[in-house]
Design an enzyme around this catalytic site. Structure first.
Site, short mmCIF file in Angstrom:
data_model
loop_
_atom_site.label_atom_id
_atom_site.label_comp_id
_atom_site.label_asym_id
_atom_site.label_seq_id
_atom_site.Cartn_x
_atom_site.Cartn_y
_atom_site.Cartn_z
N GLU A 156 23.79 59.27 26.43
CA GLU A 156 24.66 58.18 26.00
C GLU A 156 24.62 58.06 24.48
O GLU A 156 23.67 58.54 23.84
CB GLU A 156 24.28 56.86 26.67
CG GLU A 156 22.91 56.35 26.29
CD GLU A 156 22.53 55.08 27.06
OE1 GLU A 156 23.08 54.86 28.15
OE2 GLU A 156 21.66 54.35 26.58
N HIS A 192 22.49 49.19 27.23
CA HIS A 192 21.10 49.49 26.90
C HIS A 192 20.78 49.16 25.45
O HIS A 192 21.65 49.20 24.59
CB HIS A 192 20.78 50.98 27.14
CG HIS A 192 20.84 51.36 28.58
ND1 HIS A 192 21.17 52.63 29.00
CD2 HIS A 192 20.62 50.65 29.71
CE1 HIS A 192 21.14 52.69 30.32
NE2 HIS A 192 20.80 51.50 30.77
N LEU A 245 25.82 69.77 21.85
CA LEU A 245 25.33 70.36 23.10
C LEU A 245 26.19 71.56 23.51
O LEU A 245 25.67 72.59 23.96
CB LEU A 245 25.35 69.30 24.22
CG LEU A 245 24.24 68.24 24.15
CD1 LEU A 245 24.56 67.07 25.07
CD2 LEU A 245 22.89 68.85 24.54
N ALA A 265 25.35 74.49 21.43
CA ALA A 265 24.01 75.01 21.71
C ALA A 265 23.96 75.80 23.00
O ALA A 265 22.95 76.47 23.28
CB ALA A 265 23.00 73.87 21.77
N GLY A 266 25.03 75.74 23.81
CA GLY A 266 25.05 76.54 25.03
C GLY A 266 25.14 75.75 26.31
O GLY A 266 25.22 76.34 27.40
N THR A 313 35.32 68.15 29.25
CA THR A 313 36.17 67.50 28.26
C THR A 313 36.16 65.98 28.39
O THR A 313 36.55 65.27 27.47
CB THR A 313 37.62 68.00 28.41
OG1 THR A 313 38.05 67.76 29.77
CG2 THR A 313 37.71 69.49 28.10
#
Length: 644
Positions: free
Chosen positions: A267, A309, A328, A331-332, A337
């Site tokens: 989040e 939160h 992310l 990075a793979g 979407t």
């Protein structure tokens, strides 16, 4: 080391700590990054937990999940409820069980050394202190903190201690976690109906980690629809400083062979997801990761938005959901979407693994029916009624009665006596022979003291009135108290307190005098310093010959020496002898803790010994009067002082 150093530098740059946090926080972050928590599974089908601050519903949900999964033993070993001790009745399937309740964390851990998970339902005010106390216990490996709003400084201390001692903290502000078909924390995954719908009663192939407990329940359902289900799921909690991070658990999942793919739900707010980014870039994660960071709608607001939160608050571009999702993806990780496309993306990743033969088909099993509680099942006729009595000393359900787990036949075959039976039924353990022999001697010496003492007199009068055995016995027993035969417990209590405090006989006696309290166990209507009670002498001789220690008895003798200097009738009586020697029996046998000794004295065990013994004599007096056919008793006038 050079690779680790480069990773740390990169991590420092990503976090931009120079603008946001102190050096102390940065060093703590480095330690967390290098010294990640122990890899591998946290839970199994034999995992047991200690539950802090009793809550009936979460515990019952854990036990119902246990039954659903076919566990042989309940996952809740004990309950810790400060200020309370005893047992709490709950259901394990159709069977009602008694779960021990302890007043202290240390006592619970000592009583249940195999329980390595601590589930903390304390409020935010006390959650940190109780969690730290649990972390310091060598048996505890995982602590789950349910409360939200734990002070951040306290959370940092918990995290630092856990990391330094290779322990795991889940939370604060967490619903907990679950290993499908094995173990779950508290209210994780919600109701039994939801658990069954999400197929959490048996393991799947997906490892899942999220910040949100509520969204975890949603994703368990989603994952069950498009894959073979969850293997393990963790909600790390939504506070700013979670005890363990998304990447901690992803790295763990990577080392669990049964986990074939990983789903992550992050989040906006904070930088936690970037540690996962770095782990992906460094090739530490070999399994497919499908990830989504919620909160992309925050860009639609003109001002900064605080979501549910404490940690869900974007503090800059890098903390936005869009930036994290992009990082992310680069990075793979497989990043959809939108959240709406999350389910389809998970399904696609799972199907690729299945086509590649990397996932074996899960054998579907039909979970057992959880019995309905009385309130909801009374109309349908499917009910389970709670018991009204708890017994821990005997069991008559088998082929023969059991005394504290010892079969009746074994007691007879071993030639055990009444003292051994008392040790089993009263003390719930087999005491050494010298202890049970002492008990038997006490019973014999206290069985009767003639017809003139108050108890015997009452029994005789009642028997002569034509009453039955039980009525005659009870009338005599009701006279037992502080003035007649009921001073054994008080003698033990006062002698123990004085000895343990190191009071001299003079200090003890004079302090009692100031309080206006007679010293229990001292004084006799007939016996004197030059005419000792033979029963006391026999008890003392036996103890000196057989007991490993007689420190309390010797202290009582010293008190007697001092009281005799005041009056010749202030001798140690049989109550005082039994009380002091029973303390020596309990302490010297090595089979009782200090707390147990205090409880035995406080409950009235020692007076119980006098009640048991004197019952023999009172029954004898009843039979004697009936055998002699004695008429109704009337007290003679000349023995009454009539006055105005």
């Amino acid at each position: 080391m050079e690779r680790v150093r480069n990773a740390l530098n990169l991590f420092e740059n990503v976090l931009e700590y120079k603008d946001r946090n102190s050096k102390e926080d940065l060093f703590a972050c480095r330690r967390c990054f290098v010294n990640t928590m122990a890899t591998g599974q946290l839970f199994s089908k034999t995992t047991q937990a200690l539950f802090y601050n009793y809550k009936q519903l979460p515990i019952q949900r854990m036990l119902d999940f246990d039954f659903l999964c076919g566990r042989e033993t309940p996952s809740v070993a004990g309950i810790i409820n400060p200020g309370s001790e005893g047992f709490q009745k709950l259901f394990f399937g159709q069977e009602e069980i008694a779960i021990p309740v302890h007043s202290a964390i240390e006592a619970a851990c000592a009583a249940h050394p195999t329980a390595d998970v601590f589930i903390n339902f304390a409020s935010f005010r006390s959650a940190a202190a109780s969690s730290m106390a649990a972390l310091k216990q060598p048996t505890i490996k995982v602590v789950a903190i349910i409360a939200e709003g734990v002070p951040e400084s306290d959370a940092k201390q918990l995290i630092a201690y856990a990391k330094a001692n290779n322990k795991v903290v889940i939370g604060p502000a967490t619903v907990g976690g679950i290993q499908a078909g094995a173990f779950k924390i508290g209210d994780t995954a919600g109701t039994i109906d939801n658990i069954i719908q999400c197929k959490l009663y048996r393991p799947g192939s997906v490892g899942f980690v999220s910040k949100s407990g509520g969204m975890s329940n949603e994703l368990y359902n989603t994952i069950a629809r498009v894959t073979d289900g969850i293997y393990e799921g963790i909600a790390i909690g939504g506070d700013v400083f979670p005890g363990s991070t998304l990447s901690d658990h992803v790295l763990r999942f990577n080392n669990i062979p049964q986990v074939k793919m990983i789903v992550v739900l992050g989040e906006l707010g904070g930088r936690d997801e970037y540690s996962l980014v770095e782990a992906l870039k460094q090739g530490k994660i070999s399994k497919p990761v499908v990830a989504w960071v919620s909160g992309t709608c925050a860009t639609l607001f003109k001002s900064e938005v605080q979501f549910g939160h404490a940690g869900a608050k974007s503090g800059g571009e890098m903390e936005s959901a869009q930036a994290k999702n992009e990082a992310l993806r680069e990075a793979g990780a497989v990043v959809p979407t939108s959240f709406e496309a999350f389910e389809g993306t998970i399904k696609e990743a799972f199907e690729k693994l299945a086509e590649a033969g990397k996932i074996s088909q899960v054998k579907e099993v039909k979970p057992p029916q959880i019995p309905e509680d009385l309130s909801s099942a009374i109309k349908s006729g499917k009910v389970r009624a709670p018991t009204h009595i708890i017994s821990t000393i005997s069991d008559d359900r088998g082929e023969e009665p059991m005394y504290a787990g010892v079969p009746m036949s074994s007691i007879v075959e071993q030639g055990l006596g009444v003292g051994d039976v008392i040790s089993l039924l009263w003390f719930k353990r087999s005491l050494p022979r010298y202890c049970t022999r002492f008990i038997e001697i006490c019973v014999m010496l206290c069985a009767d003291h003639g017809p003139c003492v108050s108890g015997a007199h009452n029994t005789i009068v009642t028997a002569r009135a034509g009453k039955d055995l039980v009525s005659s016995l009870v009338s005599g027993l009701l006279t037992i108290g502080p003035r007649f035969g009921g001073a054994i417990d008080d003698a033990a209590r006062y002698f123990k307190d004085a000895y343990d405090k190191g009071l001299t006989p003079y200090e003890f006696v004079e302090s009692m005098k100031k309080k206006g309290i007679r010293v229990p166990g001292i004084g006799h209507r007939i016996k004197r310093g030059d005419n000792r009670d033979k029963r006391v002498e026999l008890l003392q001789l036996f103890a000196r010959t057989n007991f490993p220690s007689v420190k309390y008895m010797e202290y009582a003798v010293e008190v007697e020496t001092y009281t005799l200097s005041k009056a010749n009738n202030l001798v140690l009586n049989v109550d005082g002898a039994i009380g002091s020697l029973f303390l020596d029996l309990l302490a010297g046998s090595g089979m009782f803790t200090k707390q147990e000794i205090d409880e035995i004295v406080g409950i009235g065990y020692l007076n119980g010994l006098f009640v048991l013994a004197r019952s023999i004599g009172l029954i004898g007096h009843t039979f004697d009067q009936k055998r002699l056919k004695q008429p109704l008793y009337r007290h003679p006038w000349e023995d009454v002082l009539y006055t105005k």
